[in-house]
Design a protein around this motif. Structure first.
Motif, PDB file in Angstrom:
ATOM      1  N   LYS A 167      34.497  44.392  44.055  1.00  0.00           N
ATOM      2  CA  LYS A 167      35.625  44.139  42.750  1.00  0.00           C
ATOM      3  C   LYS A 167      36.449  43.432  43.712  1.00  0.00           C
ATOM      4  O   LYS A 167      37.578  43.191  44.994  1.00  0.00           O
ATOM      5  N   ILE A 202      46.382  38.699  38.322  1.00  0.00           N
ATOM      6  CA  ILE A 202      47.224  38.205  38.057  1.00  0.00           C
ATOM      7  C   ILE A 202      48.489  37.531  38.687  1.00  0.00           C
ATOM      8  O   ILE A 202      48.096  36.997  39.304  1.00  0.00           O
ATOM      9  N   PHE A 203      48.627  36.768  36.834  1.00  0.00           N
ATOM     10  CA  PHE A 203      50.038  35.747  37.472  1.00  0.00           C
ATOM     11  C   PHE A 203      51.523  36.431  37.387  1.00  0.00           C
ATOM     12  O   PHE A 203      52.045  37.128  36.760  1.00  0.00           O
ATOM     13  N   ALA A 214      53.487  40.424  46.189  1.00  0.00           N
ATOM     14  CA  ALA A 214      53.095  41.989  47.500  1.00  0.00           C
ATOM     15  C   ALA A 214      53.115  43.120  46.172  1.00  0.00           C
ATOM     16  O   ALA A 214      51.940  43.944  46.182  1.00  0.00           O
ATOM     17  N   GLU A 215      53.409  42.680  45.160  1.00  0.00           N
ATOM     18  CA  GLU A 215      53.592  44.060  43.973  1.00  0.00           C
ATOM     19  C   GLU A 215      51.829  44.039  43.527  1.00  0.00           C
ATOM     20  O   GLU A 215      51.311  44.771  43.248  1.00  0.00           O
ATOM     21  N   ALA A 216      51.462  42.122  43.192  1.00  0.00           N
ATOM     22  CA  ALA A 216      50.373  42.263  42.487  1.00  0.00           C
ATOM     23  C   ALA A 216      49.249  42.754  43.412  1.00  0.00           C
ATOM     24  O   ALA A 216      48.216  43.883  42.736  1.00  0.00           O
ATOM     25  N   ASN A 218      49.580  44.347  46.100  1.00  0.00           N
ATOM     26  CA  ASN A 218      49.210  46.635  45.650  1.00  0.00           C
ATOM     27  C   ASN A 218      48.141  46.837  44.448  1.00  0.00           C
ATOM     28  O   ASN A 218      47.652  47.900  44.754  1.00  0.00           O
ATOM     29  N   SER A 219      48.639  46.550  43.504  1.00  0.00           N
ATOM     30  CA  SER A 219      47.922  46.677  42.292  1.00  0.00           C
ATOM     31  C   SER A 219      47.357  46.559  42.381  1.00  0.00           C
ATOM     32  O   SER A 219      45.722  47.448  42.012  1.00  0.00           O
ATOM     33  N   LEU A 220      46.614  45.708  42.646  1.00  0.00           N
ATOM     34  CA  LEU A 220      45.194  45.162  42.942  1.00  0.00           C
ATOM     35  C   LEU A 220      44.422  46.179  43.661  1.00  0.00           C
ATOM     36  O   LEU A 220      43.393  46.454  43.669  1.00  0.00           O
ATOM     37  N   ILE A 221      44.763  46.612  45.431  1.00  0.00           N
ATOM     38  CA  ILE A 221      44.024  47.014  46.272  1.00  0.00           C
ATOM     39  C   ILE A 221      44.006  48.679  45.592  1.00  0.00           C
ATOM     40  O   ILE A 221      42.869  49.256  45.458  1.00  0.00           O
ATOM     41  N   ASP A 222      45.306  49.202  44.910  1.00  0.00           N
ATOM     42  CA  ASP A 222      44.892  50.164  44.598  1.00  0.00           C
ATOM     43  C   ASP A 222      44.204  50.249  43.266  1.00  0.00           C
ATOM     44  O   ASP A 222      43.397  52.092  42.964  1.00  0.00           O
ATOM     45  N   GLN A 223      43.309  49.323  42.467  1.00  0.00           N
ATOM     46  CA  GLN A 223      42.243  49.296  41.649  1.00  0.00           C
ATOM     47  C   GLN A 223      40.981  49.427  41.845  1.00  0.00           C
ATOM     48  O   GLN A 223      40.088  48.748  41.439  1.00  0.00           O
ATOM     49  N   GLY A 224      40.921  49.633  43.972  1.00  0.00           N
ATOM     50  CA  GLY A 224      39.472  49.348  44.170  1.00  0.00           C
ATOM     51  C   GLY A 224      39.096  48.131  44.725  1.00  0.00           C
ATOM     52  O   GLY A 224      38.330  47.631  44.705  1.00  0.00           O
ATOM     53  N   ARG A 245      46.803  46.374  54.039  1.00  0.00           N
ATOM     54  CA  ARG A 245      46.308  47.347  53.844  1.00  0.00           C
ATOM     55  C   ARG A 245      44.934  48.275  54.039  1.00  0.00           C
ATOM     56  O   ARG A 245      43.914  48.717  53.055  1.00  0.00           O
ATOM     57  N   THR A 371      38.552  39.833  34.763  1.00  0.00           N
ATOM     58  CA  THR A 371      39.888  40.386  34.172  1.00  0.00           C
ATOM     59  C   THR A 371      40.952  39.354  34.331  1.00  0.00           C
ATOM     60  O   THR A 371      41.236  39.627  35.172  1.00  0.00           O
TER      61      THR A 371
END
Lengths: 375, 308
Positions: A167, A202-203, A214-216, A218-224, A245, A371
């Motif tokens: 991913k 993520i846009f 930074a939020e984007a 982190n969210s991506l990293i949280d999704q693997g 991370r 995606t």
């Protein structure tokens, strides 16, 4: 105490106009234009020139121009894409005698650069990203841009070799054709290695949104996601977040290797130093400047960052092989059959859109494997 | 599919993590502003103070190698701006809102000007406490890496509630904010109290700024604040001048800001512009739901020029 000295309106006007006359006289004196023997080149940036990103890439080009003999370089940072850029250019022209101007941000072109260029038809204006059209735009304007998606394709190859989760993540600013082209090329490069790889995009909505970037990430990293890249003005935040991370990243605009010594794989960089020194050499020699300059890896307009320590030998070999095909001009990224991520065929089987194909400059789809959506 | 991804569980986790990560600057600025407004003055300049704090904190942390020195200097820079605001506003017939806007522009402009050399270098970052040790999910561990400044803010909110309600100092601040005439009649120096409240508010806003540059997102650049200072000032009204509600409101805004990226990462990609606007839509909705045309906002200090 002496009697108060009262300044009447008339004396004030006299003094002011006398001072003004002195200024005019001053500008007519011989020592000032002595500087004008040098070619004065003005660079206008939309952000700070040491942002590890878009503006730094241009400033590195400007630094290369400064090293040329007989050239004086002016730079102005943080000029908004409004009437401000007209004022900046006018003052470079009127006060410093600039004869060649590089307004480097996309939004400067229409109407600002066009307006100022019409007014000063003896000067040359070279704009980054615009599409100069014969007959429609003044002859003293030129536009240049690079096929940086070739370098993104190579980044995608390296990313796919490195990723364990299959991913990849892409933090993008806005869904405009140039950004979509980078996302698509990165994904196509990755899927040329392993068709199971997907890219989540993520846009953030704007070119410089540090907290959202930074939020984007982190969210991506949280999704693997375990390799992330971006197309925002300054990749610094995304690259630093990835490094903290403990995942991998590929860079954009300039090299961010210094920010992520462990996780930086490679990156898509501009090579404006070559483009700018070529332009200035032409102007110094008194030759006419081409109005439309485009180029990729082969022409030296873009380059890739040196591979980081985490890049495997297989990844290097694969990316270098494709790079060699880019260098001899035989590689085409966009060839059919190509589907977008909604299942529609965007390029039919047997068709190919080479880098110079104008259709690519109005790209409005995300390829299969991405995606995300544009709307 | 065991690939290290969380799927839909990622969304609430991201909102929680975002609430913790993003809320701290909101929290500090709104607590500071809450105190200032309780004394009867509104300081709109905290956006400038926040940016100035971010810049000076980053610069000092880079120069000294100690991020906590950066936090302290950021607070002091904020104090200077607070004192400046209070000093100008203590003159006759000066409008505190206008002064605030001027100081906001001054603060951001000055920070951009002085901050030029610090965009590129990397300053040492504030350490965080790993409160996620009990979980073996790396995402949870990452979400629960909590910065000490957030915990400080968490303690500060109830402390401020208690101080305003139960201490003599708090009472004086409230009297000055409710009726300057009454305070004067009782012999309290109105301007000095407001000076102290605005300076403390500035200190807190400066510290909030240092969180932005020294922890999350953790670097200095000119787009860093993107209006968070202004949002935090508005949060105070939203929170009805109650420090505890400020804390919840800051969490809400932090979490709502994380919602857009989190949903995009799991594949909900339609209408992300709308999702990114979620915090503001939420504010509007709550403000409309709780407003009244018959009485002034509950909890608003009577001396405040916006409600007078």
């Amino acid at each position: 105490m002496a009697a108060p000295h009262r300044l009447s309106r008339r004396t004030l006007l006299h003094t002011v106009s006398a001072a003004g006359a002195l200024g005019v006289l001053g500008s007519a004196l011989p020592w000032r234009p002595a500087l004008a023997k040098d070619l004065v080149v003005g660079f206008v940036y939309v952000g700070p020139r040491d942002d590890f990103g878009y503006n730094q890439a241009h400033a590195e080009g400007a630094a290369a121009v400064r090293a040329l003999p007989g050239v004086k370089v002016l730079e102005e940072e943080k000029v908004p894409e409004t009437v401000d850029v007209e004022k900046s250019m006018e003052s470079m022209i009127a006060l410093d005698g600039a004869r060649l101007l590089f307004p480097t941000s996309f939004g400067y072109f229409d109407p600002h650069v066009l307006k100022v260029a019409k007014k000063h038809s003896s000067l040359t204006f070279l704009h980054c990203g615009g599409l100069w059209t014969e007959g429609k735009h003044p002859a003293n304007v030129g536009s240049y841009f690079g096929y940086i998606d070739e370098a993104q394709y190579l980044s995608g190859i390296v990313a796919a070799h490195t990723s364990k989760t299959k991913k990849l993540g892409f933090v993008a600013a806005k869904p405009i054709p140039q950004v979509l082209r980078n996302i698509n090329s990165f994904t196509l490069g990755a899927r040329s290695v392993d068709p199971a790889v997907t890219t989540a995009v993520i846009f953030t909505g704007d070119w410089s949104m540090p907290v959202k970037e930074a939020e984007a990430a982190n969210s991506l990293i949280d999704q693997g996601v375990d390799v992330v890249t971006c197309h925002v003005d300054s990749p610094k935040v995304v690259v630093e977040t990835a490094e903290r991370r403990g995942i991998f990243c590929t860079g954009y605009h300039a090299s961010q290797a210094a920010l992520a010594p462990k996780g930086y794989l490679t990156g898509a960089e501009w090579n404006w130093a070559k483009v700018y020194t070529d332009y200035v050499t032409l102007v110094l020699a008194g030759k006419t400047v081409p109005n439309l300059v485009r180029g990729g890896l082969k022409e030296g307009v873009v380059k890739t960052s040196a591979y980081g320590p985490a890049v495997s030998d297989a990844a290097r070999a694969n990316a270098d092989a494709v790079k060699a095909q880019f260098m001899d001009g035989s590689f085409v990224i966009y060839k059919g059959p190509l589907k977008d991520n909604k299942g529609n065929t965007v390029i039919a089987a047997g068709e190919a859109q080479g880098q110079t194909d104008i259709a690519l400059e109005s790209m409005n789809y995300l390829v299969e494997g991405v995606t995300g959506s544009i709307g | 599919m065991d690939d290290g991804g969380l799927g839909w569980w990622g969304v609430p986790l991201a909102v929680l993590a975002g609430a913790i990560r993003v809320s701290t600057p909101f929290l500090f600025v709104s607590l500071g502003e809450c105190l200032t407004e309780k004394s009867g003055r509104i300081n709109l300049g905290l956006e400038g103070t926040l940016v100035m704090g971010a810049m000076s904190g980053y610069a000092v942390a880079y120069g000294t190698g100690n991020p906590w020195a950066g936090v302290l200097v950021a607070g002091l820079a904020g104090t200077v701006f607070g004192v400046l605001h209070a000093a100008i506003c203590s003159l006759e017939r000066v409008n505190d809102i206008a002064v605030g806007i001027a100081l906001m522009l001054l603060g951001t402009g000055l920070a951009f000007f002085l901050g030029k050399p610090f965009i590129q270098p990397q300053a040492p970052q504030l350490p965080s406490l790993a409160l996620g040790w009990w979980s073996d999910v790396p995402q949870v561990q990452s979400a629960l890496r909590i910065n000490a400044l957030f915990l400080a803010g968490l303690l500060l909110a109830p402390l401020l509630v208690w101080a305003l309600r139960c201490t003599r100092w708090g009472m004086v601040v409230r009297i000055v904010g409710e009726s300057a005439e009454a305070a004067r009649a009782m012999g309290y120096p109105v301007n000095a109290v407001r000076m102290a409240a605005t300076a403390t508010g500035g200190f807190l806003a400066g510290v909030g700024g240092s969180f932005l540059s020294l922890y999350y997102p953790g670097s200095w650049n000119e787009g860093l604040s993107s209006g968070q200072g202004i949002t935090a000032v508005a949060l105070v009204i939203f929170a009805r001048w109650d420090p505890m509600l400020c804390f919840y409101a800051a969490l809400l805004f932090g979490g709502a800001g994380a919602l857009g990226p989190a949903l995009q990462s799991v594949g909900v990609t339609q209408g992300y512009y709308l999702l990114n606007a979620a915090p503001y839509i939420l504010t509007l909705a709550i403000m409309i739901a709780t407003s009244s045309s018959r009485h002034r906002l509950a909890g608003a200090p009577a001396e405040l020029s916006v409600t007078r």
